[in-house]
Design an enzyme around this catalytic site. Sequence first.
Site, PDB file in Angstrom:
ATOM      1  N   HIS A 254     -10.987-102.872 -11.692  1.00  0.00           N
ATOM      2  CA  HIS A 254     -10.742-101.368 -10.759  1.00  0.00           C
ATOM      3  C   HIS A 254     -11.665-101.841 -10.206  1.00  0.00           C
ATOM      4  O   HIS A 254     -12.747-101.262  -8.916  1.00  0.00           O
ATOM      5  CB  HIS A 254     -11.138-100.182 -10.917  1.00  0.00           C
ATOM      6  CG  HIS A 254      -9.995 -99.331 -11.786  1.00  0.00           C
ATOM      7  ND1 HIS A 254      -8.420 -99.410 -11.715  1.00  0.00           N
ATOM      8  CD2 HIS A 254     -10.135 -98.350 -13.492  1.00  0.00           C
ATOM      9  CE1 HIS A 254      -8.191 -98.813 -12.717  1.00  0.00           C
ATOM     10  NE2 HIS A 254      -8.614 -98.480 -13.681  1.00  0.00           N
TER      11      HIS A 254
ATOM     12  N   ARG B 219       1.771 -88.592 -16.313  1.00  0.00           N
ATOM     13  CA  ARG B 219       1.340 -87.006 -15.639  1.00  0.00           C
ATOM     14  C   ARG B 219       2.940 -86.677 -15.085  1.00  0.00           C
ATOM     15  O   ARG B 219       4.134 -86.220 -15.561  1.00  0.00           O
ATOM     16  CB  ARG B 219       0.244 -86.839 -14.446  1.00  0.00           C
ATOM     17  CG  ARG B 219      -0.471 -84.949 -14.765  1.00  0.00           C
ATOM     18  CD  ARG B 219      -1.029 -84.851 -14.148  1.00  0.00           C
ATOM     19  NE  ARG B 219      -0.718 -85.125 -12.750  1.00  0.00           N
ATOM     20  CZ  ARG B 219      -0.162 -85.072 -11.460  1.00  0.00           C
ATOM     21  NH1 ARG B 219       0.275 -83.680 -11.853  1.00  0.00           N
ATOM     22  NH2 ARG B 219       0.086 -85.525 -10.857  1.00  0.00           N
TER      23      ARG B 219
HETATM   24  P1  A3P Z   1       0.334 -89.002 -11.234  1.00  0.00           P
HETATM   25  O1  A3P Z   1      -0.088 -88.137 -11.670  1.00  0.00           O
HETATM   26  O2  A3P Z   1       0.661 -88.470  -9.919  1.00  0.00           O
HETATM   27  O3  A3P Z   1       1.890 -88.112 -12.284  1.00  0.00           O
HETATM   28  P2  A3P Z   1      -2.636 -94.989 -13.035  1.00  0.00           P
HETATM   29  O4  A3P Z   1      -2.225 -95.303 -14.289  1.00  0.00           O
HETATM   30  O5  A3P Z   1      -3.351 -95.944 -12.057  1.00  0.00           O
HETATM   31  O6  A3P Z   1      -4.159 -93.905 -13.688  1.00  0.00           O
HETATM   32  O7  A3P Z   1      -1.899 -93.992 -12.374  1.00  0.00           O
HETATM   33  C1  A3P Z   1      -1.521 -92.720 -12.954  1.00  0.00           C
HETATM   34  C2  A3P Z   1      -0.113 -92.414 -11.687  1.00  0.00           C
HETATM   35  O8  A3P Z   1       0.724 -93.202 -11.979  1.00  0.00           O
HETATM   36  C3  A3P Z   1       0.140 -91.244 -13.212  1.00  0.00           C
HETATM   37  O9  A3P Z   1       0.518 -89.868 -12.042  1.00  0.00           O
HETATM   38  C4  A3P Z   1       1.272 -91.275 -13.524  1.00  0.00           C
HETATM   39  O10 A3P Z   1       2.311 -90.490 -14.073  1.00  0.00           O
HETATM   40  C5  A3P Z   1       1.977 -92.442 -13.184  1.00  0.00           C
HETATM   41  N1  A3P Z   1       2.646 -93.487 -14.149  1.00  0.00           N
HETATM   42  C6  A3P Z   1       2.228 -93.473 -14.675  1.00  0.00           C
HETATM   43  N2  A3P Z   1       3.700 -94.500 -15.884  1.00  0.00           N
HETATM   44  C7  A3P Z   1       3.896 -94.456 -14.523  1.00  0.00           C
HETATM   45  C8  A3P Z   1       5.251 -95.321 -14.788  1.00  0.00           C
HETATM   46  N3  A3P Z   1       6.270 -95.873 -15.521  1.00  0.00           N
HETATM   47  N4  A3P Z   1       6.229 -95.016 -13.782  1.00  0.00           N
HETATM   48  C9  A3P Z   1       5.819 -94.993 -12.348  1.00  0.00           C
HETATM   49  N5  A3P Z   1       4.596 -94.284 -12.749  1.00  0.00           N
HETATM   50  C10 A3P Z   1       3.942 -93.955 -13.554  1.00  0.00           C
END
Ligand code: A3P
Length: 301
Positions: free
Chosen positions: A108, A266
């Site tokens: 990050h 989420r």
């Molecule tokens: P939301 O909080 O809007 O649901 P990161 O992985 O960078 O922390 O981002 C997390 C976000 O990606 C969360 O969004 C999560 O639900 C979503 N996410 C996690 N796994 C995913 C997947 N396999 N496909 C699409 N979105 C995903």
Amino acid sequence: TCSWLKNRFTLYKHEDVWNSKDFLEGKLLAQQRFKADPSDIFLCSFPKTGTTWLKALVFAIITREKFNESTSPLLNTLPHDCILFLEKDLEKIEENRKNSFFPPINTHIHYHSLPKSIITSNCKIVYIYRNMKDVLVSYYHFARQIVKLQIEDAPFEEAFDEFCKGILNFGPYWDHILGYWKASLEKPEIFLFMKYEDMKKYPTTNVKKLAEFIGHPFTIEEEKAGVIENIIKLCSFENLSNLEVNKSGNHQAGKTQVIENRLFFRKAEDEEWKNYFTEEMIEKIDKLIDEKLGATGLVLK
Ligand code: A3P
């Protein structure tokens, strides 16, 4: 300390970026110690832009000859434990370098703070980004759940104000995007920009592009055999979020921080922000996006 998180979360500013202590220390250590090889590939992202998904896809792509959708380690391992994180896993990454299998590395860290050898070695960089308003909503829930605050005790308006000041882990988000975007103008061939919303809309095209860019293109036979579709299904939110490991496991996210795996999965909905933003907030953040990122041509509203 972040007031909207009831002062349960402390951030430090260094090189114009806000970070928790764990991540700041991890960055400093990586800057001191990490020696990139020109063949290394980096998955760079701002938190909550789809990092977990990108990691799963990359892991499934590069291990597809060894594993399929019913044998993949992704079925019982959090994607964050399959693709390592520069700020936290430095030792493991160095250890892995001795193996023949050396997967891409996630970070990050802002472009201007990356360990210098990554830049001088011209390592390939995949950069994932997402609509700024949904990133904020996603971060809001992630951060408040980590410090165990209920929605009613964590006013969204206050989180919004701090986000707009750039005060969140790895913030400001716009500077993160800008740094990578500017660098990509100078060396377009080493960058692949992927947009979360586009990956959802056109998964096959995007997964093909990703596989080619990281040096694991699909053969015509694989395409005919439905390998791309199987990878998309394996890494889908529906599949991953329902796996036992992702529902009940825990992740050592930093030296001192343990995060429940389920918090990485989420809702994965587009435009959820519409349920959170007032007209006034929309106006303010859209103005900010225009001011800070208008020149990039990237669509973040
Ligand atoms: P939301 O909080 O809007 O649901 P990161 O992985 O960078 O922390 O981002 C997390 C976000 O990606 C969360 O969004 C999560 O639900 C979503 N996410 C996690 N796994 C995913 C997947 N396999 N496909 C699409 N979105 C995903």
